[in-house]
Write an enzyme that holds these catalytic residues in place. Sequence first.
Site, PDB file in Angstrom:
ATOM      1  N   CYS A 264      58.376 125.413  22.954  1.00 10.77           N
ATOM      2  CA  CYS A 264      57.351 123.916  23.552  1.00 10.77           C
ATOM      3  C   CYS A 264      56.561 123.048  22.776  1.00 10.77           C
ATOM      4  CB  CYS A 264      57.119 124.292  24.868  1.00 10.77           C
ATOM      5  SG  CYS A 264      57.048 123.220  26.009  1.00 10.77           S
ATOM      6  N   HIS A 348      62.048 128.444  27.356  1.00 10.02           N
ATOM      7  CA  HIS A 348      60.453 129.134  27.153  1.00 10.02           C
ATOM      8  C   HIS A 348      60.614 130.894  27.443  1.00 10.02           C
ATOM      9  CE1 HIS A 348      56.647 127.241  27.707  1.00 10.02           C
ATOM     10  NE2 HIS A 348      57.271 126.535  28.203  1.00 10.02           N
ATOM     11  N   GLU A 350      59.878 133.591  26.803  1.00 12.10           N
ATOM     12  CA  GLU A 350      58.404 134.393  27.835  1.00 12.10           C
ATOM     13  C   GLU A 350      58.632 134.019  28.623  1.00 12.10           C
ATOM     14  OE1 GLU A 350      57.882 131.750  26.869  1.00 12.10           O
ATOM     15  OE2 GLU A 350      56.444 131.002  28.195  1.00 12.10           O
TER      16      GLU A 350
HETATM   17  N1  LIG Z   1      55.013 123.673  27.977  1.00 12.50           N
HETATM   18  C1  LIG Z   1      54.560 122.924  26.650  1.00 12.50           C
HETATM   19  O1  LIG Z   1      54.108 123.568  25.541  1.00 12.50           O
HETATM   20  C2  LIG Z   1      54.645 121.185  26.877  1.00 12.50           C
HETATM   21  C3  LIG Z   1      55.179 120.549  25.616  1.00 12.50           C
HETATM   22  C4  LIG Z   1      53.675 119.492  26.574  1.00 12.50           C
HETATM   23  N2  LIG Z   1      53.412 119.350  26.950  1.00 12.50           N
HETATM   24  C5  LIG Z   1      55.006 118.846  27.009  1.00 12.50           C
HETATM   25  O2  LIG Z   1      54.821 118.356  28.177  1.00 12.50           O
HETATM   26  O3  LIG Z   1      56.215 118.643  27.017  1.00 12.50           O
END
Ligand SMILES: NC(=O)CC[C@H](N)C(=O)O
Length: 371
Positions: A264, A348, A350
């Site tokens: 992410c 994600h 996880e």
């Molecule tokens: N879950 C995250 O790592 C989000 C990454 C970043 N803050 C976004 O909104 O794209």
Amino acid sequence: MKKAVLVLADGTVFEGRAFGARGETLGEVVFNTSMMGYQEILTDPSYVGQIVTMAYPEMGNVGTNPEDEEAGKPHAVGMVVRMLSEKSSNWRAQETLDAYLKRHGVAGIEGVDTRRLVRHLRLHGAQQGIISSENHTVAALTERARSAPGMEGMDLATGVSTQEPYTFTTPSQDVFGGAQAPAPTPRFDVVAYDYGLKRSMLQFLVDEGCRVTVVPASTTAEQVLARKPHGVFLANGPGDPAAVKGADRTVANLLGKVPVFGICLGHQILALALGGRTYKMKFGHRGANQPVKDLTTGKVEITAQNHGFAVDDASLKGKAVVTHINLNDGTVEGLHIPDARAFSVQYHPESSPGPHDARYLFARFAKLMAQ
Ligand SMILES: NC(=O)CC[C@H](N)C(=O)O
């Protein structure tokens, strides 16, 4: 229950009733389509500065418990729900969602027409908003929401990152079997950059035989390399990836010297380290049902996601291979840099909450480190 309103920066008003903490909260109003896992969502540090609307209509029915915390406290600044279940009905529940949010000072609003709200955000984009159970005028609340700075340019990761390095050795837990699975003997030393990480990511690394040292976001590449790790992990986190101070240069200095796995925000920073660009999406991807295609195998995974920024494919200029795309909108979901033994995903693996389709990626990282 006390009346409350949610007022968006564009002046749209949603009426409901206050739950959780009373008062006022301001944040970027976003929506999540996950049917379950509200406690993991609320405690995910990626939600710093955001008010989460849950699209699924009933929330709170399993209460809250100490095991489902992804971090030490809720990080979302507000919660919007259609119907709040007053009773917790689950063998693990220790506190109602209402009491939990009250205890942590997080304001919620329930009784909201969340279907209308989600459609509004989808059409007009995520935007700043205020939940208020104080009797301010709509005009005053709109003005405050309108003049609040947006997510772009916000370095929120540095603020939630750990101050000091620490070692993490806890494997993932089996909530149904009761006892924790024994941790495998560590084979790899992994340094994890904490941009606002979720605990379950570290647990899955431990499950793969990693001894994890979590370091602050500001740690330099030299400091990390001095630890002679087998691999470096770049975690998730809140805010604008391009605003995380020095992160792109740091990661650029690690690439090619040690295997790297990013999730992410970590994925976005990896792209920035290659000279790529990230951009703010209209309303982002948040939920546990985002279809992602692995272009290398043709396989589709149903994934958990929570992001409002994305990597601009064209800006990578071939420096990385796009390995995964989102089947809803075609955006970049995964990268591979063969020469640098580095890969990353926007989603994600996880999950927590969500499907387990992508957990094999932690094993892929272990395999990369074993080579
Ligand atoms: N879950 C995250 O790592 C989000 C990454 C970043 N803050 C976004 O909104 O794209």
